[in-house]
Design a protein around this motif. Structure first.
Motif, PDB file in Angstrom:
ATOM      1  N   TYR A  97       0.853  -1.177   0.000  1.00  0.00           N
ATOM      2  CA  TYR A  97       0.000   0.000   0.000  1.00  0.00           C
ATOM      3  C   TYR A  97       0.896   1.237   0.000  1.00  0.00           C
ATOM      4  O   TYR A  97       1.931   1.260   0.658  1.00  0.00           O
ATOM      5  CB  TYR A  97      -0.872   0.013   1.246  1.00  0.00           C
ATOM      6  CG  TYR A  97      -2.083  -0.887   1.183  1.00  0.00           C
ATOM      7  CD1 TYR A  97      -2.061  -2.095   0.502  1.00  0.00           C
ATOM      8  CD2 TYR A  97      -3.256  -0.529   1.839  1.00  0.00           C
ATOM      9  CE1 TYR A  97      -3.164  -2.913   0.460  1.00  0.00           C
ATOM     10  CE2 TYR A  97      -4.375  -1.338   1.803  1.00  0.00           C
ATOM     11  CZ  TYR A  97      -4.335  -2.540   1.105  1.00  0.00           C
ATOM     12  OH  TYR A  97      -5.436  -3.349   1.065  1.00  0.00           O
ATOM     13  N   GLU A 101      -1.884   5.606   2.782  1.00  0.00           N
ATOM     14  CA  GLU A 101      -3.128   4.890   2.460  1.00  0.00           C
ATOM     15  C   GLU A 101      -3.821   4.435   3.739  1.00  0.00           C
ATOM     16  O   GLU A 101      -3.193   4.224   4.771  1.00  0.00           O
ATOM     17  CB  GLU A 101      -2.791   3.692   1.569  1.00  0.00           C
ATOM     18  CG  GLU A 101      -3.992   2.939   1.035  1.00  0.00           C
ATOM     19  CD  GLU A 101      -4.861   3.813   0.149  1.00  0.00           C
ATOM     20  OE1 GLU A 101      -5.919   4.240   0.663  1.00  0.00           O
ATOM     21  OE2 GLU A 101      -4.478   4.067  -1.004  1.00  0.00           O
ATOM     22  N   LEU A 385      -4.716  -0.622  -4.806  1.00  0.00           N
ATOM     23  CA  LEU A 385      -4.097  -0.102  -3.599  1.00  0.00           C
ATOM     24  C   LEU A 385      -2.603  -0.363  -3.510  1.00  0.00           C
ATOM     25  O   LEU A 385      -1.912   0.272  -2.712  1.00  0.00           O
ATOM     26  CB  LEU A 385      -4.783  -0.702  -2.362  1.00  0.00           C
ATOM     27  CG  LEU A 385      -6.268  -0.361  -2.206  1.00  0.00           C
ATOM     28  CD1 LEU A 385      -6.872  -1.142  -1.061  1.00  0.00           C
ATOM     29  CD2 LEU A 385      -6.448   1.128  -1.979  1.00  0.00           C
TER      30      LEU A 385
END
Length: 441
Positions: A97, A101, A385
């Motif tokens: 990620y 995030e 992501l």
């Protein structure tokens, strides 16, 4: 001491490596995953922080003469492992990620692919960095949400170990704080720094007026004067008499803050200092900040609570083997089955599923074949992501240094806007969105 980071680890990482090299499993391709089974303290989301620091530390993860001598003298590994470690550099791939995030239970925050020997010894370093920084960032984000448009300054260095203080300042900045009192964080990460005077400055002088006058002479009328060393009402009067109605600000560090702030604002306005800002400090956390939302406060300074994760100093992340090749070269999903400590095997691709721009699920596609990983085209409405952080041992430097820190901050503030309104509440509850596992296509 050397500049190596390889000994920022636990001994069992090296004894596992030693044994794996002996029995031949050390060269098996593996997939490790760093994730959290649950969110600490009933919080509704977590914030990924520490990635840029981890990559910089990974650059220095090698075994020099001092480290090798220690291993040899203490007979921690055998000669074969020593030869391996003499030339060790991580040559695998790391995806994860983006820093800043949001994450949820089961989110594959970091995926490390390489041989068992290459990847297993990164466990402690990765966890120590991400557990600490993510805990601070999660608390800081909640404080940032509670403060609204009012700026927050991180002032907790004296409540943390010296290196933890620098890391905490960075994590807080990524999660929405606007400045830090820590000069090393400013130098290392490019974070704006701030600070004027403590109570000792006032106590040094023969009178409060002398202290204020000296500070204004040194720093100008735009400075912030600490008004609660003695009597607050008298402190306000003295501050305006010395600096004039153009005084930049006053700081309150004690008392019933909502009541005191209201009284100070009223007194400042009566004296004609309508533009003088009020900063409050004094053991603030997200709940105290929220309680001051209706008070005439212009800025906050937060110390102990932010650098300690506001009661939850670790993000409870773990680093687990989720896939490996067997003796025939076939990929096998593996998972821990212990009660309350289970894991989900398989290589994963993660997406934030959105409806009308609002997050509704953390969708995790689990692959059993490992040849292909799901793409955004296969998950319409899903925002990918994961990004590649390390490719065949080559580190993406864009995530490091001041540039990486600013990028992480901007990303965090942007993705926080995707969350449903319930995610912004401070009360304990289930995660703001569910984690949904699907088979990879």
């Amino acid at each position: 001491m050397t500049g190596s980071t390889a000994f920022k680890t636990d001994q069992y990482e090296l004894t596992m490596l030693d044994a794996a090299l002996r029995d031949g499993t050390g060269s098996r391709p593996c997939v490790f995953e760093l994730f959290s089974r649950r969110l600490s303290g009933g919080r509704r989301f977590g914030v990924v922080a520490g990635t840029g620091r981890l990559l910089s530390l990974l650059r220095e993860f090698h075994f020099g003469e001092e480290e090798l001598r220690f291993l040899r003298d203490n007979r921690i590994v055998d000669d074969q492992a020593m030869r391996y470690l003499e030339n060790y550099r991580f040559t695998g791939t790391i995806r994860g990620y983006r820093e800043g995030e949001l994450y949820f239970p089961g989110s594959p925050i970091l995926t490390v692919e390489g041989t068992f020997a290459d990847a297993v010894i990164l466990e402690t370093l990765a966890l120590s960095v991400l557990n600490h920084d993510s805990a601070v960032a999660t608390a800081a984000s909640r404080m940032s949400i509670a403060s609204g448009e009012r700026p927050l300054a991180e002032m907790g260095s004296r409540r943390a170990a010296e290196e933890s203080a620098v890391a905490a300042a960075r994590a807080a900045y990524i999660a929405g704080f606007s400045a830090t009192s820590n000069l090393e964080a400013g130098l290392r990460w490019g974070i704006p720094t701030m600070g004027t005077a403590a109570h000792s400055w006032t106590l040094l002088h023969d009178s409060e007026e002398d202290a204020f006058r000296s500070q204004v002479n040194a720093l100008g009328t735009s400075t912030t004067l600490l008004i609660d060393t003695y009597d607050i009402r008298r402190g306000v009067e003295t501050a305006i008499r010395v600096a004039g109605t153009d005084l930049g600000g006053v700081r309150i560090d004690s008392g019933d803050l909502p009541l005191v702030a209201a009284n100070v604002r009223e007194q400042l306005d009566e004296l004609g200092a309508t533009g003088t800002r009020i900063t409050v400090t004094s053991d603030l956390d997200e709940y105290a900040i929220a309680a001051l939302a209706a008070s005439p406060v212009d800025a906050y300074g937060v110390g102990t609570s932010v650098v300690t994760g506001s009661g939850y100093p670790t993000a409870s992340m773990v680093y687990k083997l989720v896939a490996r090749q067997d003796a025939t070269g076939s990929w096998v999903s593996v998972a821990k089955a212990s009660q309350d400590k289970g894991s989900q095997g398989g290589r994963k691709a993660a997406f934030r599923t959105l409806e009308n721009g609002v997050a509704v699920a953390e969708t995790i596609a689990v692959s059993s074949g490992f040849d292909e990983i799901d793409t955004a085209e296969e998950h319409p409405g899903g925002r990918p992501l994961q990004v590649t952080l390390v490719e065949s041992g080559e580190i993406d430097s864009s995530h490091e240094g001041p540039q990486g820190t600013e990028s992480a901050r901007a990303h965090h503030l942007r993705v926080r806007e995707e969350m449903p309104v319930r995610a912004l509440a401070l009360s304990k509850s289930d995660p703001a969105i569910p984690t949904v596992y699907v088979d990879a296509r």
